[in-house]
Design a protein around this motif. Sequence first.
Motif, PDB file in Angstrom:
ATOM      1  N   PHE A  11       0.813  -1.219   0.000  1.00 52.31           N
ATOM      2  CA  PHE A  11       0.000   0.000   0.000  1.00 52.31           C
ATOM      3  C   PHE A  11       0.844   1.265   0.000  1.00 52.31           C
ATOM      4  O   PHE A  11       0.550   2.227   0.721  1.00 52.31           O
ATOM      5  CB  PHE A  11      -1.043   0.041   1.111  1.00 52.31           C
ATOM      6  N   GLY A  12       1.848   1.276  -0.863  1.00 50.57           N
ATOM      7  CA  GLY A  12       2.680   2.472  -0.996  1.00 50.57           C
ATOM      8  C   GLY A  12       1.957   3.646  -1.623  1.00 50.57           C
ATOM      9  O   GLY A  12       2.437   4.778  -1.549  1.00 50.57           O
ATOM     10  N   ILE A  43       7.459   3.201 -16.554  1.00 49.58           N
ATOM     11  CA  ILE A  43       6.061   3.246 -16.138  1.00 49.58           C
ATOM     12  C   ILE A  43       5.966   3.503 -14.633  1.00 49.58           C
ATOM     13  O   ILE A  43       6.901   3.217 -13.877  1.00 49.58           O
ATOM     14  CB  ILE A  43       5.322   1.926 -16.470  1.00 49.58           C
ATOM     15  N   GLN A  44       4.824   4.056 -14.230  1.00 50.47           N
ATOM     16  CA  GLN A  44       4.598   4.282 -12.805  1.00 50.47           C
ATOM     17  C   GLN A  44       4.385   2.953 -12.090  1.00 50.47           C
ATOM     18  O   GLN A  44       3.742   2.045 -12.613  1.00 50.47           O
ATOM     19  CB  GLN A  44       3.376   5.170 -12.595  1.00 50.47           C
ATOM     20  N   LEU A  45       4.933   2.866 -10.896  1.00 54.10           N
ATOM     21  CA  LEU A  45       4.726   1.680 -10.075  1.00 54.10           C
ATOM     22  C   LEU A  45       3.460   1.867  -9.248  1.00 54.10           C
ATOM     23  O   LEU A  45       3.223   2.938  -8.691  1.00 54.10           O
ATOM     24  CB  LEU A  45       5.921   1.457  -9.150  1.00 54.10           C
ATOM     25  N   VAL A  46       2.634   0.833  -9.177  1.00 54.78           N
ATOM     26  CA  VAL A  46       1.399   0.906  -8.413  1.00 54.78           C
ATOM     27  C   VAL A  46       1.408  -0.165  -7.329  1.00 54.78           C
ATOM     28  O   VAL A  46       2.072  -1.198  -7.463  1.00 54.78           O
ATOM     29  CB  VAL A  46       0.158   0.730  -9.312  1.00 54.78           C
ATOM     30  N   ASP A  47       0.649   0.106  -6.254  1.00 50.60           N
ATOM     31  CA  ASP A  47       0.590  -0.871  -5.170  1.00 50.60           C
ATOM     32  C   ASP A  47      -0.480  -1.919  -5.455  1.00 50.60           C
ATOM     33  O   ASP A  47      -1.086  -1.932  -6.535  1.00 50.60           O
ATOM     34  CB  ASP A  47       0.342  -0.164  -3.827  1.00 50.60           C
ATOM     35  N   SER A  48      -0.721  -2.792  -4.477  1.00 46.70           N
ATOM     36  CA  SER A  48      -1.666  -3.885  -4.692  1.00 46.70           C
ATOM     37  C   SER A  48      -3.104  -3.394  -4.840  1.00 46.70           C
ATOM     38  O   SER A  48      -3.977  -4.147  -5.257  1.00 46.70           O
ATOM     39  CB  SER A  48      -1.583  -4.879  -3.528  1.00 46.70           C
ATOM     40  N   GLY A 101      -3.760  -0.732  -6.753  1.00 48.92           N
ATOM     41  CA  GLY A 101      -3.806  -0.026  -8.029  1.00 48.92           C
ATOM     42  C   GLY A 101      -3.514   1.455  -7.953  1.00 48.92           C
ATOM     43  O   GLY A 101      -3.727   2.186  -8.927  1.00 48.92           O
ATOM     44  N   LEU A 102      -3.007   1.928  -6.824  1.00 48.11           N
ATOM     45  CA  LEU A 102      -2.690   3.348  -6.661  1.00 48.11           C
ATOM     46  C   LEU A 102      -1.207   3.594  -6.874  1.00 48.11           C
ATOM     47  O   LEU A 102      -0.372   2.778  -6.463  1.00 48.11           O
ATOM     48  CB  LEU A 102      -3.096   3.830  -5.263  1.00 48.11           C
ATOM     49  N   PRO A 103      -0.848   4.705  -7.529  1.00 48.61           N
ATOM     50  CA  PRO A 103       0.574   5.015  -7.768  1.00 48.61           C
ATOM     51  C   PRO A 103       1.347   5.094  -6.449  1.00 48.61           C
ATOM     52  O   PRO A 103       0.921   5.759  -5.505  1.00 48.61           O
ATOM     53  CB  PRO A 103       0.531   6.379  -8.467  1.00 48.61           C
ATOM     54  N   ILE A 104       2.480   4.421  -6.395  1.00 48.11           N
ATOM     55  CA  ILE A 104       3.269   4.360  -5.163  1.00 48.11           C
ATOM     56  C   ILE A 104       4.032   5.665  -4.960  1.00 48.11           C
ATOM     57  O   ILE A 104       4.711   6.156  -5.863  1.00 48.11           O
ATOM     58  CB  ILE A 104       4.253   3.179  -5.210  1.00 48.11           C
TER      59      ILE A 104
END
Length: 343
Positions: free
Chosen positions: A212-213, A262-267, A269-272
């Motif tokens: 949940f970053g 690409i942007q990294l997303v958490d589990s 689906g939100l951008p970390i």
Amino acid sequence: MSRRKRQPEPIDLKRLNTETGTGENNEMATDSDGLKNEEELQDVDDQEGGKMARTDDLNNQSEIPVIKLHFVSSHRSKDGKSFFVKTVAHYCEDQGKPIILVDCDRTNPDVSNAYTEARIVYFSENQETENYPDAILEWISENNLPAVINLPGGIHELVTAWIDRTLVPIIKENASLQENENREVDVKIYNWFLCNGEQASLNLFIDSLNHFGGCVQHILVRNWGMTNNWKIVDESTELEPFYKSPKSKIEEEIAIDKGKGIQLVDSHGLPIKKAIQIDFPALSSQEGKRLAREEVKFAQAILRPSQDGVTKEGKKAWPLWERQRVINFLKKASVVLDNTGLL
């Protein structure tokens, strides 16, 4: 699960600061201090010579309630969480920033033993008591203050599960709203992670970022009271994409996979959000052990003797050289915490 029913007021030690000679005596303005009508607004200049802002414009701006939770966590017990929390509590007191202090450690409640005004609540896997931590949200809402929460070691999964079912849905809904749509409440979560320099500690921090970053701002606290060997952290290729540059400003940055662009997303689906790293200074072992043994606050430890080596509280004052080492530590820690802009 039993709960201690002590419900003291949030921390605001301006009284202690006055007794120890630290802090400033700043008084907050009340509504009655403001100007009463538009004519006065036109006639009165502020201290710098500029015209005062129209209060009716400010009143028309709707303010969204904000829930701020500062979790202090680590991979295991005895990584310095309680000591860090007490340092944060003293920093907030000294800066005149009231907080709600929460101790969740039922085995070694070092924080609430020293700060008797701290609130008590426990995380549990029992379905009947698993939502007891909701009390933290109630305290924040009732007092309109942020909470600093001392977590015991080994309950990472319980805390994660509570955040997932309680706060993440609110954060996700807010993220989906358009700019002109009102939020019922804003939620800001911070994870101050005490790292001990070991690979297992770093792995848990990275796992938390991946999970949940995007919902939580992570702060990697390099605890120099535990170790001065940070080779594993400095050379970690896994951590690199999540790291905010030390020269970056307070504004949030989004983690990016440079290889794929690409942007990294958490589990969820939100951008970390990129993690912040701070170096938490060490206090000499002698003073650290004495603080824990006597279960006192920093403000009490640095009290000067009034007479016969006794403080105003009637306790034997610490020797000058020990007090000075504590004061020097607090100055260094204050600079580190102040630079984050998060408290």
